[in-house]
Design a protein around this motif. Sequence first.
Motif, PDB file in Angstrom:
ATOM      1  N   GLU A   1       0.858  -1.189   0.000  1.00  0.00           N
ATOM      2  CA  GLU A   1       0.000   0.000   0.000  1.00  0.00           C
ATOM      3  C   GLU A   1       0.890   1.233   0.000  1.00  0.00           C
ATOM      4  N   ASN A   2       0.385   2.325  -0.529  1.00  0.00           N
ATOM      5  CA  ASN A   2       1.180   3.556  -0.479  1.00  0.00           C
ATOM      6  C   ASN A   2       0.287   4.755  -0.215  1.00  0.00           C
ATOM      7  N   HIS A   3       0.894   5.777   0.354  1.00  0.00           N
ATOM      8  CA  HIS A   3       0.187   6.991   0.744  1.00  0.00           C
ATOM      9  C   HIS A   3       1.038   8.195   0.367  1.00  0.00           C
ATOM     10  N   VAL A   4       0.480   9.086  -0.418  1.00  0.00           N
ATOM     11  CA  VAL A   4       1.179  10.326  -0.770  1.00  0.00           C
ATOM     12  C   VAL A   4       0.932  11.329   0.348  1.00  0.00           C
ATOM     13  N   GLN A   5       2.013  11.765   0.995  1.00  0.00           N
ATOM     14  CA  GLN A   5       1.878  12.674   2.136  1.00  0.00           C
ATOM     15  C   GLN A   5       3.165  13.460   2.316  1.00  0.00           C
ATOM     16  N   ASP A   6       3.037  14.769   2.445  1.00  0.00           N
ATOM     17  CA  ASP A   6       4.165  15.640   2.719  1.00  0.00           C
ATOM     18  C   ASP A   6       4.286  15.775   4.234  1.00  0.00           C
ATOM     19  N   LEU A   7       5.244  15.061   4.813  1.00  0.00           N
ATOM     20  CA  LEU A   7       5.397  15.054   6.269  1.00  0.00           C
ATOM     21  C   LEU A   7       5.843  16.401   6.814  1.00  0.00           C
ATOM     22  N   ASN A   8       6.374  17.258   5.968  1.00  0.00           N
ATOM     23  CA  ASN A   8       6.749  18.597   6.423  1.00  0.00           C
ATOM     24  C   ASN A   8       5.543  19.531   6.511  1.00  0.00           C
ATOM     25  N   GLN A   9       4.466  19.156   5.838  1.00  0.00           N
ATOM     26  CA  GLN A   9       3.208  19.902   5.955  1.00  0.00           C
ATOM     27  C   GLN A   9       2.262  19.229   6.943  1.00  0.00           C
ATOM     28  N   ASP A  10       2.221  17.909   6.905  1.00  0.00           N
ATOM     29  CA  ASP A  10       1.300  17.141   7.747  1.00  0.00           C
ATOM     30  C   ASP A  10       2.030  15.926   8.310  1.00  0.00           C
ATOM     31  N   PRO A  11       2.664  16.061   9.469  1.00  0.00           N
ATOM     32  CA  PRO A  11       3.446  14.953  10.019  1.00  0.00           C
ATOM     33  C   PRO A  11       2.619  13.886  10.735  1.00  0.00           C
ATOM     34  N   VAL A  12       1.324  14.119  10.901  1.00  0.00           N
ATOM     35  CA  VAL A  12       0.476  13.157  11.607  1.00  0.00           C
ATOM     36  C   VAL A  12      -0.014  12.101  10.617  1.00  0.00           C
ATOM     37  N   MET A  13       0.313  10.850  10.889  1.00  0.00           N
ATOM     38  CA  MET A  13      -0.073   9.745  10.000  1.00  0.00           C
ATOM     39  C   MET A  13      -1.296   9.033  10.570  1.00  0.00           C
TER      40      MET A  13
END
Length: 264
Positions: A116-128
């Motif tokens: 599975e994969n998730h596109v996420q900018d951890l510098n904008q939204d670090p909460v997973m």
Amino acid sequence: QPHALRAKSICTFDETDFAGNVGDWPYSAADLNRLDNSVDTNFYDAPRFVTHIDDGAIETLTKYYASEFTAKDDGLDVLDLCSSWISHLPKDIAYGRVAGVGMNKEELDANEQLTENHVQDLNQDPVMSQFEDESFDVICNVVSVDYLTKPLEVFQEMHRILRPGGMALMSFSNRCFPTKAIAMWLQADDIGRLTIVASYFNYSAKWLSIEALDLKDEVLETPKRPSPGELLRNPSLGLAWMNSAAAIAKANQGDPMFVVKAIK
């Protein structure tokens, strides 16, 4: 399959090695500043199907993973943070869930090891929030910890997501995109960088152990050069020696590879 690698322990860390405890945070906005503070989605918009460390470092990292990963009856659950088109995971391990969080959808979709994969900018939204508490055995991050501008929040999330006894493996070399790496990373040497990552663990949560490791294989010795007499009797020895010496020199000059390993 790559054989397991015995990593060299540089040091272990505990709370006495740092100025503060869990909940403290000694770093300023200037420490986490970057030359290019534009939104990272622009920088990573175009897929890069390249590797950011050399083949020797990749092989070494995969060998190290093989030495650390413990098989489970229902498969090992792994989270690859800042993932891309390749995760460097050993192929002879039975996996359950292999999740990737990254910046580029095309790269993530090309990664055959991810379930599975998730596109996420951890510098904008670090909460997973897509991951439940205690849902992974291993969290990996390869040559990307230097780009995190909200490391405290990311490391807190890693602790939340890991199962008790699970491990977080943050690996890096000496390469980076300098415009996107944080200021204090660019100003530090290898030992300083290991300490920075260890401090992220220390200030984020209570970990059972934090250890810095050097994954570089032992320096290989160049084979003895054939004597003039040996070369006269068998001229092919000269070419064979040159090829071996060149291969060993290349291996010895490859990218370094370091890991900071924490156990929950």
